[in-house]
Design an enzyme around this catalytic site. Sequence first.
Site, mmCIF file in Angstrom:
data_model
loop_
_atom_site.group_PDB
_atom_site.id
_atom_site.type_symbol
_atom_site.label_atom_id
_atom_site.label_comp_id
_atom_site.label_asym_id
_atom_site.label_seq_id
_atom_site.Cartn_x
_atom_site.Cartn_y
_atom_site.Cartn_z
ATOM 1 N N GLN A 1 78.616 -1.606 33.093
ATOM 2 C CA GLN A 1 77.540 -0.699 33.516
ATOM 3 C C GLN A 1 78.042 0.707 33.817
ATOM 4 O O GLN A 1 77.280 1.538 34.291
ATOM 5 C CB GLN A 1 76.851 -1.253 34.770
ATOM 6 C CG GLN A 1 76.199 -2.607 34.580
ATOM 7 C CD GLN A 1 75.026 -2.572 33.620
ATOM 8 O OE1 GLN A 1 74.487 -1.495 33.297
ATOM 9 N NE2 GLN A 1 74.620 -3.720 33.131
ATOM 10 N N LYS B 1 75.553 -1.775 25.479
ATOM 11 C CA LYS B 1 75.064 -1.066 26.669
ATOM 12 C C LYS B 1 75.442 0.401 26.630
ATOM 13 O O LYS B 1 75.050 1.173 27.497
ATOM 14 C CB LYS B 1 75.614 -1.729 27.931
ATOM 15 C CG LYS B 1 74.905 -3.048 28.181
ATOM 16 C CD LYS B 1 75.326 -3.754 29.427
ATOM 17 C CE LYS B 1 74.457 -5.001 29.570
ATOM 18 N NZ LYS B 1 75.011 -6.007 30.431
ATOM 19 N N ASP C 1 85.299 -4.735 35.486
ATOM 20 C CA ASP C 1 84.165 -4.965 34.587
ATOM 21 C C ASP C 1 83.414 -3.640 34.471
ATOM 22 O O ASP C 1 82.768 -3.192 35.423
ATOM 23 C CB ASP C 1 83.292 -6.074 35.201
ATOM 24 C CG ASP C 1 81.992 -6.303 34.445
ATOM 25 O OD1 ASP C 1 81.635 -5.465 33.600
ATOM 26 O OD2 ASP C 1 81.331 -7.321 34.716
ATOM 27 N N CYS D 1 71.102 -12.019 36.198
ATOM 28 C CA CYS D 1 72.352 -12.767 36.046
ATOM 29 C C CYS D 1 73.339 -12.412 37.146
ATOM 30 O O CYS D 1 74.542 -12.265 36.911
ATOM 31 C CB CYS D 1 72.967 -12.548 34.661
ATOM 32 S SG CYS D 1 71.904 -13.120 33.355
ATOM 33 N N HIS E 1 78.115 -9.883 38.373
ATOM 34 C CA HIS E 1 77.152 -10.632 37.555
ATOM 35 C C HIS E 1 77.870 -11.863 36.998
ATOM 36 O O HIS E 1 79.087 -11.994 37.103
ATOM 37 C CB HIS E 1 76.498 -9.763 36.474
ATOM 38 C CG HIS E 1 77.393 -9.316 35.366
ATOM 39 N ND1 HIS E 1 76.972 -9.174 34.068
ATOM 40 C CD2 HIS E 1 78.686 -8.969 35.383
ATOM 41 C CE1 HIS E 1 77.973 -8.757 33.327
ATOM 42 N NE2 HIS E 1 79.011 -8.626 34.087
#
Lengths: 153, 407
Positions: free
Chosen positions: B204, B227, B201, B365, B124
Amino acid sequence: MSSGSDDLKDLYQEVVLEHSKRPRNFRVVEGANREAAGHNPLCGDQLSVTLKMEGDIIRDIGFQGQGCAISRASASLMTGAVKDKSKAEAEALFELVHKLVTEGPESVDVEALGKMAVLSGVSEFPARVKCASLAWHTMRAALEGRDEAVSTE
Amino acid sequence: MSAFDVQRVREDFPILRQEVRGRPLVYLDSAATAQKPQAVIDAIVRFYQHDNANVHRGVHVLSERATEAYEGARETVREFINARDAREIVFVRGTTEAINLVAQTYGRKNVGPGDEVLITHMEHHANIVPWRMLCEQTGATLRVIPVDDRGELVLDAVDALLTEKTRLLAVTHVSNALGTVNPVKELTRKAHAKGIPVLVDGAQSVTHFPVDVRELGCDFYAFSGHKMFGPTGIGVLYGRLERLESMPPYQGGGDMILSVTMEKITYNRVPHRFEAGTPNLEGAVGLAAAIRYLRSLGMDAIAEHDRALMAYGTQALESVPGLRLVGTAREKVGVLSFVLEDIHPHDVGTILDREGICIRTGHHCAQPVMQHFKVPATARASLALYNTREDVDALVRGLHKVREVFG
């Protein structure tokens, strides 16, 4: 207050769906002497408008690109509405349409809008105003001879 | 009774007990931001009611308590991802800031003209733009690991892309647009074999399965509080201590210095060196409460719930005529991204919204991966620990309604 389902029917009126499925003037205008590109960063939609001006009159107009039902229908209806109109008339119509989709049908002279009045349901969906106005912003940029990409943000 | 009782979990989230548009709320947008359990809300309120003061500088009791809460949160995060040392946990605003921090400190120091930074085609924007910016600033080149039609990384391409010019590999653990779970442990092993550091990253991933940074072996791991059922404006950069200690400061200002004269500045030790200004105290307190909440449910139990719900959701969506899933990786979690015939995702989103169903529509994104799949946007239903089969069923009913409207 109308129920959610009625709102939806107002938004996706048959004319809107029909124009979205079979958009008019979905083409590059031959011999165009004005063009502009617009995009909606929120959804990634992109659209280009080509115009053939004779003096102050829009003799031909077409659009291409990808977008949701609302943006395609709005672009399709727009091309029909501004053809053979002067630059000033097209801009006045844009003002009316903008008022219609942001403030609702009570705020404008619906008669003056002609077919564009089917976009009245958009005013109940603030998130979709940009979809309805993208083609118009792009058309105005083309009229003004701005060659930078138009963004709804 | 199963170990994980989703109905009881739902009771912990007050926002879910409401009707919207005259219907029960169905929230399927947790990949954008997750809802907050009462325990997180209470922790923030309690902090403001009892302990609020600035940290690291007061001599009074409230400052002591606030410092203890803030540094205690750091320890809670350390335990959660199994870092070696609490000094490896830097509090930042979120994943985006964490990645920018590494790009502008580690990157500016170690990347130069002719060097390469390697990312993947499914990142993203937060894991693309900072590297693009770094490349523009330093004269380095951005290289990209391709993605196949399932939405999996083309691993055969990786060995050739990791070269003597590569200065860093930055890869997402789970794709926000596709749900793909990447083999970051294997990628890290490959990169380290060539002496290349790795940033993961984790925006998520941390809510869906247990994450152990030592087992992964990565150099940096970034994630956001909001998140993972915590507050917005707080996030974490994990960095191996020796990496963080070798990095120049990021932003300047209070708490990142030991002493300042007009002639000379002595910077603080890590992690404080990277935490300029008054930190997001209530954010850290709320994040720690979110972690305690996740641990009380058990990450393994959460992972099992997610796996079962993904399987159910995938099958249910595949039953909708004209629907095409975008991203069908063999290892997937949390995200069901799809397109519906020639109906634009925005129209799908609007009609579902009128049914009380919240999904995300757009490019998420992650425009390069949309370009790969040749779609301008997708509709994305994202699942979290409070989602149920009934939520999925409501989505499927909503999609039939979309088809009805479009005739």
